[in-house]
Design an enzyme around this catalytic site. Structure first.
Site, short mmCIF file in Angstrom:
data_model
loop_
_atom_site.label_atom_id
_atom_site.label_comp_id
_atom_site.label_asym_id
_atom_site.label_seq_id
_atom_site.Cartn_x
_atom_site.Cartn_y
_atom_site.Cartn_z
N CYS A 393 0.84 -1.21 0.00
CA CYS A 393 0.00 0.00 0.00
C CYS A 393 0.87 1.25 0.00
O CYS A 393 1.47 1.57 -1.02
CB CYS A 393 -1.00 -0.05 1.14
N HIS A 519 -3.74 -5.04 0.43
CA HIS A 519 -3.08 -5.57 1.63
C HIS A 519 -3.13 -7.10 1.62
O HIS A 519 -4.07 -7.69 2.17
CB HIS A 519 -3.78 -5.05 2.88
N GLU A 521 -1.54 -9.10 3.36
CA GLU A 521 -1.41 -9.66 4.72
C GLU A 521 -2.77 -9.99 5.35
O GLU A 521 -2.84 -10.76 6.30
CB GLU A 521 -0.60 -8.70 5.62
N1 GLN Z 1 -1.95 6.61 2.85
C1 GLN Z 1 -2.08 5.88 1.64
C2 GLN Z 1 -3.44 6.04 1.00
O1 GLN Z 1 -4.38 6.43 1.64
C3 GLN Z 1 -1.77 4.41 1.86
C4 GLN Z 1 -2.70 3.71 2.80
C5 GLN Z 1 -2.18 2.43 3.34
O2 GLN Z 1 -0.98 2.18 3.35
N2 GLN Z 1 -3.07 1.60 3.87
O3 GLN Z 1 -3.60 5.77 -0.17
#
Ligand code: GLN
Length: 547
Positions: A393, A519, A521
């Site tokens: 992410c 994600h 994970e």
């Molecule tokens: N801050 C980033 C976004 O909102 C990544 C979010 C994250 O790592 N879950 O896109």
């Protein structure tokens, strides 16, 4: 008469309530997940839900320092990290209905009040709030999908905010009638060094408090650093009004994955079945679990992997990532040693020093500016040093910014999240996020499709071309730059077929450099370790061997 009426009204689902006393962090989530696992292994369909007494609607708006990781379900609910344990142990998905908070309960009741659902009545904690809690206890069971619903009540007995939940448990037990529900209470049996003894008084007090609220526990799970001998169990049983065989110990374990076997040794599943009058001819089949533990505990090799993040003081903030690395390590029969690298405190020379010795670099998810430059630098270092890289992410977004700055020479490239006025916003806010006024529950959340590019690293790792993964973010790769990136060697190997959003990027000229907007994970379980983690660990092993 009443008794039989209750039984006619109620479905065949059995309910297990898990409460905790004395202190938090006793491992209610792990014990619930372990019990769920044992019952599942006997052929029952089990789900686990968590009720949290805080006022936030969900943990999505909380800082990881406050609450640890925010776990996202397939249907896009932002939930407590215990749901991650439930999924990792049971290998079945949870949903919005598996996590409720005081905030949600009050929100529902107040909404109904405005709609006129209680016209003419004074709306009160009892019965309206407790009824709402109770109804939600039964939602998953009433859909009749499950034989057993385990409900973990967050917080500690005796907390003011827990009271309506405990009262709802009391009433629910009455509604359900005999043999349809039990209460398992977790307590602490501390060892006092100066006295050389295990102490039962905190347990007695805690059970007394629960009993005063009208709830008599059926089983006590005593968390202890040392084995709880029979005389202590007898004492607890006598003063807490439970059978001696229902006082069981939960000893500190080497790994949380030992707990199902420890609970089995204590016969927790059998005692529960006895009390709920449940029968099963199936001897629990835990062979694959044991095989996993065997590999976990007998690694043939070891790798050192850097986890670059800004919440590294609190590993709970990256719970699912840590567990996924454990699953992936076990498959590879490799011990994965995590080197926690603080992305804010380590930059430049200091960061390089931290990363020099490691065999792989994982850049963690996150929000906001703090630590971002360290993450970007880590991704550039991984590209140049050819060390296996895995960005999740924000980790992917940092790799994109790093590539734009160091390869495309777009020196002011940034994510619009960190620098609104960046001339080259290679990561930009998604179109449908631009005018949102509300912060809670409005990110791109939950499961989305992703199509993988043929013969890409992603495609080889997944061994399929269409995948579904879970998201939690507002920003995305800016497709205006895609051609430029691909020409220079960073390709989009995963795309959402409906929106064209880039979901995975990878480097062509690198042994293992990959980042995902989703994600992974959140979908790694003991039975199904996530392929991206498995492959990252494998790449780290290869890197180490070649050193
Ligand atoms: N801050 C980033 C976004 O909102 C990544 C979010 C994250 O790592 N879950 O896109």
């Amino acid at each position: 008469m009443l008794d039989s009426l209750q039984n006619i009204l109620m479905p065949k689902t059995k309910y297990i309530f898990v409460t905790g006393g004395v202190t938090s962090s006793l491992g209610k989530g792990i014990v619930s997940a372990s019990l769920g696992k044992l019952l599942q292994a006997r052929g029952f369909k089990v789900t686990i839900q968590k009720f949290d007494p805080y006022i936030n609607i969900d943990p999505g708006t909380m800082n990881p320092y406050e609450h640890g990781e925010c776990y996202v379900t397939e249907d896009g609910a932002e939930t407590d990290l215990d749901l991650g344990h439930y999924e990792r142990f049971l290998n079945t998905p949870t949903s919005q209905a598996n996590n409720l908070t005081t905030g949600q309960i009050y929100y529902n009741v107040i909404k109904k009040e405005r709609e006129g659902a209680y016209l003419g009545k004074t709306v009160q904690v009892i019965p309206h709030i407790t009824d709402e809690i109770k109804n939600n206890f039964f939602v998953l069971g009433e859909a009749n999908q499950y034989d057993i619903v385990i409900t973990e009540i967050g917080g500690c007995v005796g907390d003011i905010e827990s009271l309506p939940f405990i009262e709802a448990v009391r009433q629910a037990r009455w509604d359900l009638g005999d043999y349809n529900s039990i209460v398992i209470h977790l307590t602490l049996v501390p060892y006092l060094k100066s006295a050389g003894e295990l102490k039962t008084k905190p347990t007695q007090h805690s059970v007394k408090q629960l009993s005063e609220a009208g709830v008599q526990p059926n089983i006590l799970v005593c968390r202890a650093e040392y084995p709880v001998p029979m005389d202590i169990r007898k004492k607890i049983a006598l003063f807490c009004n439970v059978n001696v065989n229902s006082v069981i110990q939960s000893i500190d374990a080497d790994t949380i994955y030992d707990v199902p076997l420890l609970m089995k040794k204590e016969r927790l599943d059998e005692i529960v079945m006895e009390k709920l009058k449940l029968t099963s001819d199936i001897e629990p089949n835990l062979e694959s679990w044991k095989a996993f533990l065997g590999k976990l505990k007998n690694p043939t090799t070891e790798v050192n992997v850097a986890l670059v993040g800004k919440y590294v003081e609190l590993p709970d903030a990256y719970k699912s990532i840590v567990e996924s690395l454990i699953h992936a390590g076990a498959v590879n029969e490799c011990k994965v040693e995590i080197k926690w690298v603080h992305a804010e405190k380590n930059q430049g020379e200091a960061l390089m020093k931290e990363l020099e010795e490691v065999d792989g670099i994982l850049v963690a998810p996150g929000f906001g500016e703090r630590g971002v430059e360290g993450k970007i630098e880590a991704s550039i270092y991984a590209r140049k040093s050819k060390k296996p890289f895995f960005g999740i992410c924000l980790g992917l977004q940092c790799a994109v910014v790093g590539f734009a700055r160091s390869v495309l020479k777009l020196e002011d490239a940034h994510s619009a999240e960190m620098k609104k006025e960046a001339l080259n916003p290679v990561i930009d806010i998604m179109e449908n996020q631009k005018n949102l006024k509300q912060m809670g529950g409005t990110m791109r959340l939950g499961a989305y499709n992703c199509k993988l590019k043929k013969n890409s690293l992603a495609n080889k790792i997944y061994k399929e071309s269409n995948i579904i993964e879970r998201h939690r973010h507002r920003y995305e790769f800016n497709n205006k730059y895609l051609e430029q990136f691909e020409k220079a060697g960073m390709i989009a190997s995963g795309i959402n077929p409906e929106s064209e959003l880039v979901e995975i990027m990878e480097l062509k000229d690198h042994p293992h450099f990959i980042g995902s907007q989703f994600h992974p994970e959140l979908k790694s379980t003991v039975e199904n370790p996530h392929p991206l983690f498995v492959s990252f660990v494998k790449a780290a092993m290869t890197y180490k061997d070649a050193k």
